[in-house]
Design a protein around this motif. Structure first.
Motif, PDB file in Angstrom:
ATOM      1  N   LYS A 134       0.824  -1.203   0.000  1.00  0.00           N
ATOM      2  CA  LYS A 134       0.000   0.000   0.000  1.00  0.00           C
ATOM      3  C   LYS A 134       0.864   1.260   0.000  1.00  0.00           C
ATOM      4  N   GLU A 157       2.069   1.756  -3.444  1.00  0.00           N
ATOM      5  CA  GLU A 157       0.998   2.271  -4.311  1.00  0.00           C
ATOM      6  C   GLU A 157       0.825   3.768  -4.127  1.00  0.00           C
ATOM      7  N   GLN A 191       1.307   6.585  -6.912  1.00  0.00           N
ATOM      8  CA  GLN A 191       0.221   7.471  -7.315  1.00  0.00           C
ATOM      9  C   GLN A 191       0.649   8.933  -7.224  1.00  0.00           C
TER      10      GLN A 191
END
Length: 218
Positions: free
Chosen positions: A19, A22, A26
Motif C-alpha cells: 500500500k 501504491e 500514485q
C-alpha cells in the motif's frame, strides 16, 4: 495500556509495504501529469454546461451530420441553416409558427462550403431564402457574417490534400484548416460535401453508406 510495539505478521507487513508503494507511485503519477499540464477529474468537479447553438440539436464544439438520398432538399435546408445561424433567426417553421431550428437571436459567424452546386444556383438559393427572412443577401455577405465557398465539384475541398498519401495526412490537414477557421472567428461551419467525397461506386454505395459516414466523421 500496553506500550509495546504492535506485532504484525509477515503477510500484514507485506500488505502495508504494498500500500505504501501504491501511494508513492500514485503521487509520482499525479506529478507526472502535472508536469505536462494534465489534471485528473476531481471528486467535486462539475461538468461545464453544454452551450447550444440550437437547443437540444446543435451544440457549439459538436458535430451534427445529416444525410439523405439526392434531390430531397438537403442543400436547401443547409443554405437556410447557414442564413439562420448568421442572422440568429431560425429554419423550418413548425405547426405553432415557431422555428424547428431556433437560433434565438444567437447570431454567429458562419462558414458554408458547398462542393456540389453551381455558384449561380447557390446565389439564387441564398437570395430567395434570405428574402424570406427579411434579410438582404448582399448585406449579409458583405458583412462577413456569412462566408460562402462554392467549389462546383471543380476543386478539392480545402480540408483535403490531393497529394495526401494516407487518411491521417488528410485528418491533419483538416485539423489545421479547422483551427484556422476558429482563429478567424467562425463558430458555425457547414460542409455540404458528402456526395462529392463519397460518390456512388460500382456497388451502389453512396454518401449514406455506414462505412463512408464513419470515415467522414473521423
Amino acid at each position: 495500556m500496553s506500550t509495546e510495539p504492535e506485532q504484525i505478521g509477515p503477510e500484514q507487513r507485506a500488505e502495508k509495504l504494498r500500500k505504501a508503494g501504491e501511494e508513492m507511485a500514485q503521487e509520482d503519477l499525479v506529478r507526472w501529469h502535472s508536469e505536462i499540464g494534465q489534471t485528473f477529474i476531481q471528486a467535486d468537479e462539475e461538468p461545464r454546461p453544454v452551450e447550444y447553438l440550437v437547443d437540444g440539436l446543435m451544440s457549439f464544439d459538436g458535430i451534427t451530420l445529416y444525410t439523405a438520398k439526392s434531390k430531397l432538399g438537403k442543400s436547401s435546408l443547409t443554405s437556410d441553416l447557414a442564413i439562420a445561424g448568421a442572422t440568429g433567426t431560425g429554419s423550418i417553421k413548425n405547426p405553432e409558427g415557431g422555428w424547428l431550428f431556433d437560433f434565438k437571436g444567437k447570431a454567429v459567424k458562419t462558414y458554408y462550403l458547398d462542393t456540389e452546386n453551381s455558384r449561380s444556383l447557390v446565389i439564387r438559393r441564398i437570395e430567395s431564402l434570405a428574402n424570406e427572412k427579411g434579410v438582404s443577401r448582399k448585406d449579409l455577405l458583405a458583412s462577413g457574417q456569412l462566408v460562402l465557398n462554392c467549389l462546383e465539384v471543380k476543386n478539392h475541398p480545402p480540408f483535403l490534400d490531393p497529394k495526401a498519401e494516407t487518411l491521417e495526412d488528410n485528418v491533419r490537414r483538416a485539423r489545421e484548416w479547422g483551427e484556422l477557421l476558429g482563429r478567424a472567428g467562425f463558430r458555425f461551419i457547414i460542409l455540404d460535401v458528402a456526395s462529392q467525397c463519397y460518390p456512388e461506386d460500382d456497388h451502389g454505395r453512396d454518401e449514406n453508406d455506414r462505412a463512408f459516414v464513419a470515415n467522414f466523421f473521423k
